[in-house]
Scaffold this motif. Sequence first.
Motif, PDB file in Angstrom:
ATOM      1  N   LEU A 265       0.817  -1.219   0.000  1.00  0.00           N
ATOM      2  CA  LEU A 265       0.000   0.000   0.000  1.00  0.00           C
ATOM      3  C   LEU A 265       0.849   1.267   0.000  1.00  0.00           C
ATOM      4  CD1 LEU A 265      -2.682  -1.075   2.622  1.00  0.00           C
ATOM      5  CD2 LEU A 265      -2.991  -0.940   0.145  1.00  0.00           C
ATOM      6  N   LEU A 279      -1.167   3.396  -2.727  1.00  0.00           N
ATOM      7  CA  LEU A 279      -1.722   4.637  -2.198  1.00  0.00           C
ATOM      8  C   LEU A 279      -0.842   5.846  -2.483  1.00  0.00           C
ATOM      9  CD1 LEU A 279      -2.955   3.392   1.301  1.00  0.00           C
ATOM     10  CD2 LEU A 279      -4.221   3.507  -0.853  1.00  0.00           C
ATOM     11  N   LEU A 282      -2.234   9.156  -3.972  1.00  0.00           N
ATOM     12  CA  LEU A 282      -3.173   9.966  -3.196  1.00  0.00           C
ATOM     13  C   LEU A 282      -2.501  11.161  -2.542  1.00  0.00           C
ATOM     14  CD1 LEU A 282      -5.188   7.131  -1.405  1.00  0.00           C
ATOM     15  CD2 LEU A 282      -5.725   8.300  -3.558  1.00  0.00           C
ATOM     16  N   ARG A 313      -9.570  11.029  -0.032  1.00  0.00           N
ATOM     17  CA  ARG A 313      -8.458  10.115   0.208  1.00  0.00           C
ATOM     18  C   ARG A 313      -8.907   8.904   1.015  1.00  0.00           C
ATOM     19  NH1 ARG A 313      -4.804  15.271   1.359  1.00  0.00           N
ATOM     20  NH2 ARG A 313      -3.952  15.559  -0.737  1.00  0.00           N
ATOM     21  N   SER A 316     -10.690   6.456  -1.155  1.00  0.00           N
ATOM     22  CA  SER A 316      -9.730   5.793  -2.040  1.00  0.00           C
ATOM     23  C   SER A 316      -8.942   4.724  -1.278  1.00  0.00           C
ATOM     24  CB  SER A 316      -8.765   6.817  -2.653  1.00  0.00           C
ATOM     25  OG  SER A 316      -9.447   7.737  -3.478  1.00  0.00           O
ATOM     26  N   VAL A 317      -8.571   5.016  -0.032  1.00  0.00           N
ATOM     27  CA  VAL A 317      -7.871   4.037   0.794  1.00  0.00           C
ATOM     28  C   VAL A 317      -8.735   2.799   0.997  1.00  0.00           C
ATOM     29  CG1 VAL A 317      -7.057   3.558   3.136  1.00  0.00           C
ATOM     30  CG2 VAL A 317      -6.387   5.683   1.996  1.00  0.00           C
ATOM     31  N   GLU A 320      -8.869   0.696  -2.229  1.00  0.00           N
ATOM     32  CA  GLU A 320      -7.652  -0.072  -2.494  1.00  0.00           C
ATOM     33  C   GLU A 320      -7.526  -1.265  -1.547  1.00  0.00           C
ATOM     34  OE1 GLU A 320      -5.790   0.092  -4.935  1.00  0.00           O
ATOM     35  OE2 GLU A 320      -6.085   2.074  -5.810  1.00  0.00           O
TER      36      GLU A 320
END
Length: 399
Positions: A265, A279, A282, A313, A316-317, A320
């Motif tokens: 990540l 990540l 981001l 964010r 999005s985390v 993922e």
Amino acid sequence: MLRFPRFTRITSRSAQLASRSISTTAFEGNAALSELSLVVRAGSRDEPAPGVAHVLQKFAFNDTKARSGLRLQREAELLGGQFKTSLGKENLVLTAQFLREDLPYFVEALADTVSTPLYRDYQFVEEVVPLVQAEAELARKNPVYLATEAAYETAFRKGLANSVFASKTSPVSLDAVKEFGSQIFNESDVSLFARNVVESDLQEFSGKFFQNLPKKSASANTTRTATKFFSGESRIKANGKNAAVLAFPAAADASASLEVLKYVLGGNNIKWSRSYGLLNVLGDVHVSHAAHSDASLFIVSAHGSTPEKLSERLFSVAKELKQVAEKVDQELVSKAVASAKFAAAENYGTLASVLEKEIDLSKVTPESVSAAAKKLLSGNRVLSVVGSTQKLPHLDELL
């Protein structure tokens, strides 16, 4: 299992040299600079009341029956050495760095600090308390720190939930500090780590100077309660930058796959190179894996100038993480394993390598990483946010 030939690691007891002994670990090397760290099994999780461990830390390298704190500092300066301390969730560490020929003096200085400390009233009022308050206030100005501490408190409630910093709302008395020090400074809860020190020399001087360290009192209540895991949210209203932490408490034995997941990540930090972490695009997102003796906390922290950017964010985390739980690319895992191995090699020979449990990265596969991510998502989950909380998402909206 990672193994490194550069140092000889020796763990021993100096029982043959004295009636009192402490555990010692030595990494022998040829560098001119040596380091001694006295590790006390007494972090913030062990304190009887909030802030006691933090205050005790600030009494380190101060007055003892053998010498004053001023004398100690002046003598160290004349020898070209220096002292420092650190406090974590599980350990208080007192460290001395010096030229290797001055080993006897610094072993004695560390021994005096924990064997015969003097807790003077005027030093408590004039020096220790102001320093403790300044450090705590500085930490509270950091929104990511506030979110991380709130995540720990929500995830564990007790023990590991305790902050390493004192709080104005829970004043610490000098008597409480004295009592805590008398309980933890004993030959069972203290160990000595040395780097670039001859092992036989370390045994000789530790056996000589730590003789006055008392045995553990039968009445001392230093047994740690087993850590329990919880889910929940913490929302702290504050002005300024917004921050959030998405955290997952897990068992300590899940370290290998979670350590690799951290790099899957978060990627690496090679200069002039774009990180491979999922990540990375981001921005202002950091992934960490805090491993403790009986638990770990997988943490994704983020901050943003506006609550809208931070919310984007966070979603999005979550996306993922869900995708990794389904499937992760073999090449990406290979890069992450290599980064984890590099970090372990870079860390070898340091105090952290002694305190952390060894992990076997050879058995980590894309399937085990996905399984680890899936277990995080299906287990206890914590969200803590700081800032414009009314505009930031809730845990059930993310996962």
